[in-house]
Design a protein around this motif. Sequence first.
Motif, PDB file in Angstrom:
ATOM      1  N   UNK A 266       0.767  -1.277   0.167  1.00  0.00           N
ATOM      2  CA  UNK A 266      -0.062  -0.062  -0.183  1.00  0.00           C
ATOM      3  C   UNK A 266       0.748   1.309   0.018  1.00  0.00           C
ATOM      4  N   UNK A 267       2.102   1.254   0.344  1.00  0.00           N
ATOM      5  CA  UNK A 267       3.007   2.374   0.430  1.00  0.00           C
ATOM      6  C   UNK A 267       2.949   3.202  -1.117  1.00  0.00           C
ATOM      7  N   UNK A 268       2.762   4.326  -0.775  1.00  0.00           N
ATOM      8  CA  UNK A 268       3.006   5.479  -2.045  1.00  0.00           C
ATOM      9  C   UNK A 268       4.506   5.749  -2.446  1.00  0.00           C
ATOM     10  N   UNK A 269       5.077   6.088  -1.620  1.00  0.00           N
ATOM     11  CA  UNK A 269       6.680   6.360  -1.584  1.00  0.00           C
ATOM     12  C   UNK A 269       7.662   5.145  -1.929  1.00  0.00           C
ATOM     13  N   UNK A 270       8.427   5.198  -2.806  1.00  0.00           N
ATOM     14  CA  UNK A 270       9.443   4.230  -3.079  1.00  0.00           C
ATOM     15  C   UNK A 270      10.224   3.687  -1.561  1.00  0.00           C
ATOM     16  N   UNK A 271      10.699   4.898  -0.971  1.00  0.00           N
ATOM     17  CA  UNK A 271      11.290   4.378   0.154  1.00  0.00           C
ATOM     18  C   UNK A 271      10.648   3.795   1.369  1.00  0.00           C
ATOM     19  N   UNK A 272       9.340   4.156   1.358  1.00  0.00           N
ATOM     20  CA  UNK A 272       8.200   3.455   2.418  1.00  0.00           C
ATOM     21  C   UNK A 272       8.171   2.065   1.952  1.00  0.00           C
ATOM     22  N   UNK A 273       8.140   1.774   0.652  1.00  0.00           N
ATOM     23  CA  UNK A 273       7.943   0.391   0.224  1.00  0.00           C
ATOM     24  C   UNK A 273       9.181  -0.326   0.354  1.00  0.00           C
ATOM     25  N   UNK A 274      10.253   0.136   0.231  1.00  0.00           N
ATOM     26  CA  UNK A 274      11.725  -0.513   0.331  1.00  0.00           C
ATOM     27  C   UNK A 274      11.788  -0.735   1.810  1.00  0.00           C
ATOM     28  N   UNK A 275      11.476   0.220   2.669  1.00  0.00           N
ATOM     29  CA  UNK A 275      11.612   0.015   4.322  1.00  0.00           C
ATOM     30  C   UNK A 275      10.532  -1.077   4.563  1.00  0.00           C
ATOM     31  N   UNK A 276       9.417  -1.322   4.100  1.00  0.00           N
ATOM     32  CA  UNK A 276       8.509  -2.310   4.567  1.00  0.00           C
ATOM     33  C   UNK A 276       9.300  -3.575   3.971  1.00  0.00           C
ATOM     34  N   UNK A 277       9.891  -3.814   2.846  1.00  0.00           N
ATOM     35  CA  UNK A 277      10.372  -4.967   2.401  1.00  0.00           C
ATOM     36  C   UNK A 277      11.696  -5.436   3.353  1.00  0.00           C
ATOM     37  N   UNK A 278      12.419  -4.277   3.787  1.00  0.00           N
ATOM     38  CA  UNK A 278      13.405  -4.630   4.727  1.00  0.00           C
ATOM     39  C   UNK A 278      13.265  -5.089   5.929  1.00  0.00           C
ATOM     40  N   UNK A 279      11.817  -4.667   6.520  1.00  0.00           N
ATOM     41  CA  UNK A 279      11.296  -4.887   8.002  1.00  0.00           C
ATOM     42  C   UNK A 279      10.804  -6.369   7.771  1.00  0.00           C
ATOM     43  N   UNK A 280      10.190  -6.686   6.737  1.00  0.00           N
ATOM     44  CA  UNK A 280       9.328  -8.048   6.639  1.00  0.00           C
ATOM     45  C   UNK A 280      10.690  -9.033   6.543  1.00  0.00           C
ATOM     46  N   UNK A 281      11.511  -8.605   5.892  1.00  0.00           N
ATOM     47  CA  UNK A 281      12.975  -9.776   5.587  1.00  0.00           C
ATOM     48  C   UNK A 281      13.554  -9.858   6.950  1.00  0.00           C
ATOM     49  N   UNK A 282      14.078  -8.684   7.403  1.00  0.00           N
ATOM     50  CA  UNK A 282      14.733  -8.730   8.569  1.00  0.00           C
ATOM     51  C   UNK A 282      14.190  -9.257   9.928  1.00  0.00           C
ATOM     52  N   UNK A 283      12.931  -8.912   9.955  1.00  0.00           N
ATOM     53  CA  UNK A 283      12.124  -9.533  11.155  1.00  0.00           C
ATOM     54  C   UNK A 283      11.762 -11.027  11.055  1.00  0.00           C
ATOM     55  N   UNK A 284      11.693 -11.399   9.708  1.00  0.00           N
ATOM     56  CA  UNK A 284      11.628 -12.633   9.696  1.00  0.00           C
ATOM     57  C   UNK A 284      12.771 -13.548   9.784  1.00  0.00           C
ATOM     58  N   UNK A 285      13.996 -12.952   9.628  1.00  0.00           N
ATOM     59  CA  UNK A 285      15.297 -13.642   9.890  1.00  0.00           C
ATOM     60  C   UNK A 285      15.550 -13.724  11.413  1.00  0.00           C
ATOM     61  N   UNK A 286      15.152 -12.623  12.244  1.00  0.00           N
ATOM     62  CA  UNK A 286      15.438 -12.546  13.719  1.00  0.00           C
ATOM     63  C   UNK A 286      14.648 -13.416  14.392  1.00  0.00           C
ATOM     64  N   UNK A 287      13.316 -13.682  13.948  1.00  0.00           N
ATOM     65  CA  UNK A 287      12.251 -14.520  14.465  1.00  0.00           C
ATOM     66  C   UNK A 287      13.092 -15.955  14.536  1.00  0.00           C
ATOM     67  N   UNK A 288      13.554 -16.318  13.093  1.00  0.00           N
ATOM     68  CA  UNK A 288      14.191 -17.743  12.737  1.00  0.00           C
ATOM     69  C   UNK A 288      15.530 -17.907  13.913  1.00  0.00           C
ATOM     70  N   UNK A 289      16.170 -16.657  13.871  1.00  0.00           N
ATOM     71  CA  UNK A 289      17.606 -16.714  15.040  1.00  0.00           C
ATOM     72  C   UNK A 289      17.005 -17.066  16.419  1.00  0.00           C
ATOM     73  N   UNK A 290      15.930 -16.375  16.731  1.00  0.00           N
ATOM     74  CA  UNK A 290      15.550 -16.451  18.237  1.00  0.00           C
ATOM     75  C   UNK A 290      14.811 -17.764  18.619  1.00  0.00           C
ATOM     76  N   UNK A 291      14.270 -18.292  17.728  1.00  0.00           N
ATOM     77  CA  UNK A 291      13.375 -19.419  18.050  1.00  0.00           C
ATOM     78  C   UNK A 291      14.219 -20.593  18.845  1.00  0.00           C
ATOM     79  N   UNK A 292      15.438 -21.034  18.597  1.00  0.00           N
ATOM     80  CA  UNK A 292      15.997 -22.198  19.097  1.00  0.00           C
ATOM     81  C   UNK A 292      16.741 -21.517  20.290  1.00  0.00           C
ATOM     82  N   UNK A 293      17.129 -20.237  20.627  1.00  0.00           N
ATOM     83  CA  UNK A 293      17.688 -19.671  21.796  1.00  0.00           C
ATOM     84  C   UNK A 293      16.528 -19.618  22.790  1.00  0.00           C
ATOM     85  N   UNK A 294      15.203 -19.223  22.248  1.00  0.00           N
ATOM     86  CA  UNK A 294      14.140 -19.116  23.389  1.00  0.00           C
ATOM     87  C   UNK A 294      13.857 -20.526  23.701  1.00  0.00           C
TER      88      UNK A 294
END
Length: 199
Positions: free
Chosen positions: A84-112
Amino acid sequence: MKSALFLSAAVAAALSLAACSKATTDNARADAAAAVNTAQDAAAGPVGQMSAQTIGSHDTPSFVANAAMSDMYEVEAGKMAQARGKAADVKAFGKMMADGHTATTAEMKPLAAAAGQTPPAALDERRQGLLDNLKAASDADFDRVYVDQQVAAHQEALTLLTGYAANGDNAGLKGFAAKTAPAVQMHLDKANGMKTAMK
């Protein structure tokens, strides 16, 4: 004939006024709902910040729960920003958040798991409310609402991570928190930069 013409004109005028009145009422309702959502988002930030500063900074179950829900919120909000983002930087930030936080979820699961903790499978009411408000944002307001939420969410996450890295009682999760905090700081800086550019 004249009376029929007059009657037709009167009916058309009445329908036009009714449609205009309905549109005005709908706009007023939308504006009121947007104001309520903005107030809810503004209140959610300090509540999360307080939680992160207190119990989340040293209590392992609270840290795991809040870190996991932070990631879940970021992934879902990031997907919305890409769509839904209009600005290119908002869309790019959204992708970075989805990718980055998917990775940290995977990293934290075995530690938890090693710490005897099971991350929650769903968001709490506060974070679900943020997503609901983001979904309800108008197309014109979406980027601003998303960026405002991102600033507050990353301030909270940074407080949680740095607090647990300093005061936590599980070595594996403390290491994860210390390692993840600089990336969250970078995300916060980027979100603050977008917010400043929007003013």
